[in-house]
Design a protein around this motif. Sequence first.
Motif, short mmCIF file in Angstrom:
data_model
loop_
_atom_site.label_atom_id
_atom_site.label_comp_id
_atom_site.label_asym_id
_atom_site.label_seq_id
_atom_site.Cartn_x
_atom_site.Cartn_y
_atom_site.Cartn_z
N UNK A 179 -65.95 3.82 -14.10
CA UNK A 179 -67.01 3.54 -13.13
C UNK A 179 -66.90 4.55 -11.99
N UNK A 180 -68.05 5.06 -11.59
CA UNK A 180 -68.06 6.06 -10.53
C UNK A 180 -69.43 6.20 -9.91
N UNK A 181 -69.64 7.31 -9.23
CA UNK A 181 -70.92 7.58 -8.58
C UNK A 181 -71.31 9.05 -8.77
N UNK A 182 -72.58 9.26 -9.10
CA UNK A 182 -73.13 10.62 -9.09
C UNK A 182 -73.52 10.94 -7.65
N UNK A 183 -72.98 12.02 -7.13
CA UNK A 183 -73.25 12.41 -5.74
C UNK A 183 -74.25 13.55 -5.74
N UNK A 184 -75.37 13.36 -5.05
CA UNK A 184 -76.40 14.39 -4.94
C UNK A 184 -76.39 14.97 -3.54
N UNK A 185 -76.64 16.27 -3.46
CA UNK A 185 -76.64 16.95 -2.17
C UNK A 185 -77.81 17.93 -2.09
N UNK A 186 -78.08 18.38 -0.87
CA UNK A 186 -79.03 19.46 -0.62
C UNK A 186 -78.25 20.65 -0.05
N UNK A 187 -78.95 21.74 0.17
CA UNK A 187 -78.28 22.91 0.75
C UNK A 187 -77.70 22.58 2.13
N UNK A 196 -76.82 13.52 -0.02
CA UNK A 196 -78.22 13.10 0.07
C UNK A 196 -78.43 11.74 -0.58
N UNK A 197 -77.73 11.49 -1.67
CA UNK A 197 -77.90 10.22 -2.39
C UNK A 197 -76.71 9.99 -3.30
N UNK A 198 -76.55 8.73 -3.68
CA UNK A 198 -75.51 8.34 -4.63
C UNK A 198 -76.12 7.40 -5.66
N UNK A 199 -75.65 7.54 -6.88
CA UNK A 199 -76.13 6.67 -7.95
C UNK A 199 -74.94 6.18 -8.78
N UNK A 200 -74.75 4.86 -8.84
CA UNK A 200 -73.64 4.33 -9.64
C UNK A 200 -73.79 4.71 -11.11
N UNK A 201 -72.67 4.97 -11.75
CA UNK A 201 -72.68 5.34 -13.16
C UNK A 201 -71.47 4.70 -13.86
N UNK A 220 -76.81 3.00 -12.49
CA UNK A 220 -77.16 1.92 -11.59
C UNK A 220 -78.30 2.32 -10.67
N UNK A 221 -78.55 1.50 -9.66
CA UNK A 221 -79.65 1.74 -8.74
C UNK A 221 -79.38 2.96 -7.86
N UNK A 222 -80.40 3.75 -7.67
CA UNK A 222 -80.31 4.96 -6.85
C UNK A 222 -80.17 4.57 -5.39
N UNK A 223 -79.20 5.14 -4.69
CA UNK A 223 -78.94 4.78 -3.30
C UNK A 223 -79.11 6.00 -2.40
N UNK A 224 -80.10 5.95 -1.56
CA UNK A 224 -80.34 7.05 -0.63
C UNK A 224 -79.31 7.00 0.50
N UNK A 225 -78.71 8.13 0.79
CA UNK A 225 -77.76 8.20 1.91
C UNK A 225 -78.22 9.17 2.99
N UNK A 226 -79.19 9.98 2.69
CA UNK A 226 -79.69 10.94 3.68
C UNK A 226 -81.12 11.28 3.30
N UNK A 227 -82.02 11.37 4.28
CA UNK A 227 -83.41 11.67 3.98
C UNK A 227 -84.18 10.40 3.64
N UNK A 228 -85.38 10.57 3.09
CA UNK A 228 -86.26 9.47 2.77
C UNK A 228 -86.77 9.63 1.34
#
Length: 364
Positions: A179-187, A196-201, A220-228
């Motif tokens: 179990x973990x999280x996909x971490x998304x980022x921007x520049x 920018x966002x995290x998604x459980x996997x 899992x459900x997409x979780x916004x951590x930065x931005x809209x």
Amino acid sequence: MYAIIPVEESNPWNSSNMRKLRIGGNIDKVELKTRYRRLKIRINSLGGNRMKKILSLALILLLSVSLFGCVKKSNETSQEKELQQKEEPQKAEEIDKETVADLVEAFGNQLQFVSLQGPQDIVKKSMQENYGDFVSQSLLARWISDPVNALGRLTSSPWPDRIEVLSIEGLSESAYEVKGEIVEITSADKENGRTAARQPITLVLRKINDHWLIDEVTLGAYEETNGTIYKNTEYGFRFFLPESWKGYEIMTDKWEGLASGDSENKDTNETGPMISIRHPQWTSQNQRQDIPIMIFTLGQWNALQQGKFHIGAAPMGPSELGRNTKYVFALPARYNYAFPTGYEEVENILKGNPLQPMESESLE
């Protein structure tokens, strides 16, 4: 081996006065007997019953200590073997867990290199090159045939940067659940160390042909951590917006298509929904540029590309933003022809490919 214990003081080595004990150590019976005889001669030469008794007792104690040492050594050896047998499976499990964690993290680093929006042959090649060492052939085949439900890069920004492992649980000797999280980022996030966002996997890894491979993946459900983020579950897409768009409004309308060549009566040939994302600072006195999104079924989009109908008077048609297995999302031609306030900001947003398709509720 056998250890010989004297039981009578007069002649402890007489066969009628000896008993044998089986033990696990090695005792040289001949050596002990020789030493005893030498000591006995010395005792006799000293004279005196009291002295003889003392030295005989000392000899018995010496033999007892030797016997005890051998027994103790045997017990310690047996305990060490039992402990080693218990530790070996634990060490093997620890090694497997480390291997599984390293594989998942290495796989997470490859996600950004697989664009899911390209032509099917390019997507297939990219998956094979970047995922082939990490996932099973059956899972890879499912992702190639259905890229919308695969892992990879759907937009230019944000993008999947890594997978952070949170827990590892053994399902069997040849399977682990991670179990973990996909971490998304921007520049900007990359420079500032933010996300920018995290998604459980949840990933299931199995040992296939003596190699650990990812065989199942659940998101899992997409979780916004930065931005809209605007999320539309009816048609199946997410749209990433800057923080300044927080508090946006959604406006609904419809697009209309006319049959080709039917310029006199303007009969409507096709129609479909259009959703516009409106900036929170928009007012009737100070109108700002909306972000319009036209929604087509796959059949409508194919008919439009074949010229069976057209939309508006512009010489070019809508431009595709993305698609899932049922709908195509497109930007109207000349949507910003009046150049209202904020049109440049919208252009910059669209350059980042902010629309991320997903499966709609109508497909479930």
